[in-house]
Design an enzyme around this catalytic site. Structure first.
Site, short mmCIF file in Angstrom:
data_model
loop_
_atom_site.label_atom_id
_atom_site.label_comp_id
_atom_site.label_asym_id
_atom_site.label_seq_id
_atom_site.Cartn_x
_atom_site.Cartn_y
_atom_site.Cartn_z
N ASP A 34 0.63 -1.42 0.19
CA ASP A 34 -0.35 -0.42 -0.01
C ASP A 34 0.28 1.09 0.26
O ASP A 34 0.10 2.40 -0.63
CB ASP A 34 -0.78 0.10 0.97
CG ASP A 34 -1.47 -1.10 1.21
OD1 ASP A 34 -2.25 -1.65 0.20
OD2 ASP A 34 -2.33 -1.76 2.11
N SER A 83 -14.49 8.48 -0.47
CA SER A 83 -13.67 8.00 -0.56
C SER A 83 -13.39 9.27 1.30
O SER A 83 -14.44 9.68 1.16
CB SER A 83 -12.18 7.78 -1.33
OG SER A 83 -11.36 7.48 -0.13
N GLU A 114 -13.08 8.91 15.30
CA GLU A 114 -12.72 7.34 15.97
C GLU A 114 -11.34 6.68 14.72
O GLU A 114 -10.75 7.64 13.97
CB GLU A 114 -14.14 6.46 14.31
CG GLU A 114 -14.90 7.16 14.86
CD GLU A 114 -16.28 6.94 14.05
OE1 GLU A 114 -16.43 6.34 13.06
OE2 GLU A 114 -17.28 7.54 13.90
N LYS A 116 -9.48 4.52 12.33
CA LYS A 116 -9.08 4.40 11.37
C LYS A 116 -9.17 3.28 10.41
O LYS A 116 -8.01 2.94 10.47
CB LYS A 116 -8.69 4.92 9.92
CG LYS A 116 -8.96 5.48 8.59
CD LYS A 116 -8.94 6.69 8.23
CE LYS A 116 -8.70 6.11 5.87
NZ LYS A 116 -8.14 5.77 5.93
N ASP A 118 -7.88 -0.26 9.78
CA ASP A 118 -7.37 -0.76 7.73
C ASP A 118 -7.30 -2.27 7.60
O ASP A 118 -7.03 -2.73 7.10
CB ASP A 118 -5.62 -0.48 8.24
CG ASP A 118 -5.07 -0.03 6.93
OD1 ASP A 118 -5.45 -0.15 5.27
OD2 ASP A 118 -3.76 -0.86 7.34
N ARG A 137 -17.14 -2.23 -1.69
CA ARG A 137 -17.67 -0.74 -2.52
C ARG A 137 -17.14 -0.64 -4.03
O ARG A 137 -17.86 -0.18 -4.02
CB ARG A 137 -16.19 -0.04 -2.30
CG ARG A 137 -15.88 1.72 -2.88
CD ARG A 137 -15.70 2.65 -1.66
NE ARG A 137 -14.11 2.40 -2.06
CZ ARG A 137 -12.91 3.18 -1.51
NH1 ARG A 137 -13.67 4.22 -0.38
NH2 ARG A 137 -11.78 2.69 -1.78
N GLU A 171 -16.14 -1.66 8.07
CA GLU A 171 -15.15 -1.98 7.39
C GLU A 171 -14.84 -3.53 8.22
O GLU A 171 -14.62 -4.56 9.41
CB GLU A 171 -14.46 -1.66 8.32
CG GLU A 171 -12.29 -1.29 8.09
CD GLU A 171 -11.90 0.21 6.26
OE1 GLU A 171 -13.21 0.17 5.88
OE2 GLU A 171 -10.83 -0.03 6.46
N TYR A 223 -19.32 2.11 11.39
CA TYR A 223 -18.93 2.69 11.23
C TYR A 223 -20.06 3.91 11.23
O TYR A 223 -19.89 5.71 11.33
CB TYR A 223 -17.59 3.30 11.63
CG TYR A 223 -17.26 2.71 9.76
CD1 TYR A 223 -17.72 3.74 8.62
CD2 TYR A 223 -16.22 3.04 9.35
CE1 TYR A 223 -18.13 3.44 7.44
CE2 TYR A 223 -16.21 2.40 8.09
CZ TYR A 223 -16.78 2.59 7.13
OH TYR A 223 -16.35 2.26 5.61
N LYS A 309 -3.74 10.79 8.52
CA LYS A 309 -3.30 9.61 8.22
C LYS A 309 -2.12 9.75 9.28
O LYS A 309 -1.12 11.18 9.30
CB LYS A 309 -2.54 9.51 7.04
CG LYS A 309 -3.96 9.56 6.13
CD LYS A 309 -4.80 8.23 5.90
CE LYS A 309 -4.07 7.08 4.75
NZ LYS A 309 -4.49 6.38 4.27
N CYS A 403 26.21 -15.13 -11.18
CA CYS A 403 26.39 -15.36 -9.81
C CYS A 403 27.64 -13.82 -9.46
O CYS A 403 28.69 -14.19 -10.65
CB CYS A 403 26.33 -16.32 -9.11
SG CYS A 403 27.42 -16.26 -7.31
N CYS A 406 30.87 -16.65 -8.09
CA CYS A 406 31.16 -17.55 -8.73
C CYS A 406 31.20 -17.45 -10.38
O CYS A 406 31.22 -18.43 -10.98
CB CYS A 406 31.00 -19.07 -7.81
SG CYS A 406 29.15 -19.44 -8.93
N CYS A 421 21.84 -18.23 -6.97
CA CYS A 421 22.79 -19.29 -7.71
C CYS A 421 22.46 -20.86 -7.56
O CYS A 421 22.68 -21.19 -6.25
CB CYS A 421 24.42 -18.35 -7.16
SG CYS A 421 26.30 -19.73 -7.42
N CYS A 426 29.81 -22.98 -4.62
CA CYS A 426 29.93 -20.72 -4.96
C CYS A 426 30.63 -20.74 -3.36
O CYS A 426 29.55 -20.67 -2.34
CB CYS A 426 28.42 -20.43 -4.68
SG CYS A 426 28.89 -18.42 -4.69
S1 IVH Z 1 -15.97 7.04 7.35
C1 IVH Z 1 -17.45 8.55 3.24
N1 IVH Z 1 -15.36 5.97 9.81
O1 IVH Z 1 -11.59 4.66 5.12
C2 IVH Z 1 -16.90 7.47 3.65
N2 IVH Z 1 -14.14 5.08 7.56
O2 IVH Z 1 -10.38 6.49 3.33
C3 IVH Z 1 -16.71 7.76 5.71
N3 IVH Z 1 -12.71 3.75 7.53
O3 IVH Z 1 -13.92 4.01 3.55
C4 IVH Z 1 -16.28 7.01 6.19
N4 IVH Z 1 -12.35 3.35 9.12
O4 IVH Z 1 -13.22 1.94 4.80
C5 IVH Z 1 -14.99 5.79 7.91
N5 IVH Z 1 -14.26 4.69 11.82
C6 IVH Z 1 -14.33 4.75 10.22
C7 IVH Z 1 -13.55 4.17 9.09
C8 IVH Z 1 -13.53 4.39 8.05
C9 IVH Z 1 -11.83 2.77 8.60
C10 IVH Z 1 -11.95 3.37 6.49
C11 IVH Z 1 -13.07 3.24 5.11
C12 IVH Z 1 -13.54 3.95 4.37
C13 IVH Z 1 -11.92 4.46 3.70
C14 IVH Z 1 -11.46 5.84 3.77
#
Ligand code: IVH
Length: 661
Positions: A34, A83, A114, A116, A118, A137, A171, A223, A309, A403, A406, A421, A426
């Protein structure tokens, strides 16, 4: 950078990102991680912002996701899945808060922060309290119906406490522990492991067989509510979901100032490692749904929410040259020499490039400015390249044919990413093989460190493992070597003599058979009893060994059949190497079994825990598909019920006592 250079760079970045998107949406897995993907994307967005005339309408930067796969039924979302915009600094956060406040014409903010998670976003629909459908999605408009797979997620109730109809967002993720288990299994079966829990979760949700999905142990946290609820506040909505028995992201907090929001973000940057799953930032959302409506959306993301982030522990440096090294197994590893940089308090001058497949995926040139990261590993790694900084005359990095030590031709097997190799003579392989052979976990020969090994190879004293045990006949010649005196030679020779009687498992491990680590070496050694038996080890015996998969069986069998290896073992035996048999300890005979204790017991729970752990059991706190036994006392409740549902063996105290005796 002029417009022509920018055009070239945009073309290259677009092609790469499109290729990664295709891989991800077609196979559920992308060939770069990623970080590398995000770095390419941010360069593309940067260039398109600086040269707007070069922005293509179908640039990957304009898409929210990618195409849904054909494998599952495509379903249009009732509400598009968008997004989030990203914030990377305190200043970004202040600007975002300012812009929200000015649009709402107020000078306060009421937000919910909240963590986030992954994983991968999912839309879940309940009708009259019953789970109906789960959709990925996809491209934000149309996703895949993965209901059958989502139904296997243990913490998702399929029936709610009230008969309400709702459309929810959440998520799906794979806890770190489950991810490690899956990867251990994949490695054992010689399959490429998943790069991270997110890829593993994405790959899992696209599996065709829900039974396999169930075994993987996906989890879900919700969420958002997008339909079915007339409330005024997001925070209230989440509490309501909890009251229905739904799993909701528990790490959330109402914040009413920039300081509070920033504090939440920095706190979680430090605390994220303690969570059982990965998070990559914090989501900041306005609490009032009326305010959300007033702000609305851009074409890609809501204006009422954004993502903070986490800072990656990453720096940039320039590649000055690349060296190729050959390890004990013959694998070639390219290592970049860098302009020295500081990373997490240490100076970094070298970083691994992993292999030439990774180099070509990233398109690395000598002279490139690269992103260097220190993850959990000690060795820094190159995770991305900034192609906008590429010197005009930079040349792509090409894989060697020979190599570097060797000069025999390097081989790449079809399923392998590594060049290898395969010349067993070697010197680099011999050096690595000997270093492994004499290491502490192997023959444990002190005074035979890597520089002495190198010297003895270079001076022609050692050409194979057996030569170590013939060194005593060359004492006079050894004394001629620079730095060798009576004492050091005697020390070395006596350490070599002592090593002849190490336990057999250490010798088997020392042989460096592919896929055979310490544990597997011990299992083989218990079966062998003594070293000569290794030469008559057959496939049947190997297949019967505990935890031995086909890859390990094949590896040991081929090793034993190889003439050179047989000669080496015979040579060791003739030289007087006679390892001690491995004592079978009865003490930890339940190693690998998991037990859960529940109910009222006649002896204290701690006493039982201690006793079971001493026998090798892992004592877990909750019943899952990984549980082997439930030790159930009186008044056992939900754990007993779950164990019965999952067909876990339930034992009373007496029955457990019988089992362990
Ligand atoms: S709210 C309009 N809350 O992060 C989108 N997203 O980069 C509202 N994610 O697509 C998203 N934890 O897959 C929201 N507590 C959280 C989250 C969360 C993970 C992910 C989700 C979203 C992506 C956005």
């Amino acid at each position: 950078m002029d417009i022509l250079q920018a055009e070239k760079a945009i073309k290259e970045l677009t092609a790469k990102i499109n290729q990664f998107n295709d891989e991800y949406y077609e196979k559920g897995e992308c060939s770069v991680d990623d970080t590398a993907y995000d770095l390419f994307m941010s360069q593309l967005i940067g260039l398109e912002t600086s040269f707007p005339s070069l922005q293509n309408p179908d640039s990957p930067s304009q898409r929210v996701g990618g195409l849904p796969t054909e494998q599952f039924e495509n379903v249009r979302h009732n509400h598009p899945m968008l997004s989030l915009s990203n914030l990377y600094s305190e200043q970004d956060l202040r600007n975002w808060i300012d812009s929200v406040q000015s649009k709402l014409e107020k000078n306060t903010i009421s937000a919910v922060c909240e963590i986030k998670i992954d994983g991968l976003a999912i839309s879940i629909i309940f009708k009259e309290g019953v789970f109906i459908q789960a959709i990925t999605r996809g491209n934000g408009e149309v996703g895949d119906d993965v209901s059958a797979n989502v139904k296997t997620i243990q913490n998702l109730p399929l029936k709610l406490k009230k008969e309400v109809s709702l459309e929810l967002r959440g998520e799906i993720y794979l806890p770190k522990e489950k991810f490690n288990k899956i990867n251990q299994f994949k490695i054992k079966s010689n399959e490429p492991p998943f790069k991270n829990p997110r890829n593993a979760a994405a790959g899992t949700i696209r599996l065709k067989n829900p039974k396999t999905v169930a075994q993987r142990g996906l989890e879900l946290l919700l969420y958002d509510v997008v339909d079915g609820r007339d409330s005024l506040f997001h925070s209230e909505n989440l509490n309501y979901l909890e009251s229905l028995g739904l799993p909701v992201n528990p790490h959330r907090q109402k914040c009413s100032s920039g300081e509070e929001i920033l504090q939440f973000c920095t706190d979680w940057q430090n605390k994220k490692k303690n969570l059982p799953f990965d998070i990559d930032g914090v989501v900041i959302k306005l609490d009032s749904l009326q305010e959300r409506q007033a702000l609305g959306f851009t074409s890609k993301s809501p204006r009422w929410a954004t993502a903070w982030k986490f800072k990656a522990e990453k720096v940039t440096s320039k590649i000055t040259s690349v060296e190729n090294s050959i390890g004990r197994t013959g694998i070639l590893t390219p290592v970049a020499n860098l302009v020295p940089i500081q990373l997490l308090g240490t100076e970094v001058k070298r970083a691994t490039l992993h292999n030439y497949e990774q180099i070509s995926r990233l398109g690395i040139h000598v002279g490139d400015t690269v992103y260097v990261e220190k993850g959990g590993d000690i060795i820094p790694k190159i995770v991305g390249v900034d192609i906008t900084q590429r010197p005009e005359d930079a040349k792509p990095l090409v894989a060697p044919i020979e190599c570097p030590v060797c000069h025999s031709q390097l081989i790449k097997e079809k399923t392998d990413v590594d060049l290898r190799c395969i010349n067993l003579s070697c010197p680099a392989i011999l050096q690595g093989t000997l270093e492994h052979f004499v290491s502490k976990k192997g023959m444990d020969i002190q005074f035979l460190g890597s520089s002495i090994v190198r010297l003895l190879i270079n001076e022609g004293f050692i050409k194979n493992l057996v030569d170590i045990y013939n060194l005593k006949e060359k004492k006079d010649e050894l004394l001629q070597l620079e730095g060798f005196g009576d004492k050091s030679v005697n020390n070395l020779l006596s350490a070599i003599e002592t090593s002849k009687t190490v336990p057999l498992n250490q010798l088997v491990y020392a042989l460096g058979i592919r896929h055979i680590g310490e544990k597997a070496a011990k299992i083989i050694s218990i079966t062998l009893g003594e070293l000569p038996a290794l030469l008559s080890l057959d496939k049947n015996t190997l297949e019967g060994l505990q935890d031995f998969g086909p890859i390990m069986v094949e590896s040991v069998f081929n090793w034993v059949q190889n003439e050179k290896n047989r000669t080496a073992v015979l040579g060791l035996i003739r030289a007087g190497v006679a390892p001690k048999p491995v004592l079978i300890s009865n003490n930890r005979r339940f190693e690998g079994s998991t037990v859960v204790i529940t109910g009222t017991l006649s002896q204290s729970r701690n006493l039982w825990k201690q006793r079971l752990e001493d026998l090798g059991f892992k004592v877990a706190s909750s019943v899952s598909t990984n549980t082997d036994y439930l030790l159930a006392g009186d008044k056992a409740g939900s754990k007993l019920k779950k164990a019965q549902e999952l067909n876990v063996t339930v034992l009373s105290e007496d029955e457990m006592t019988q089992l362990i005796q």
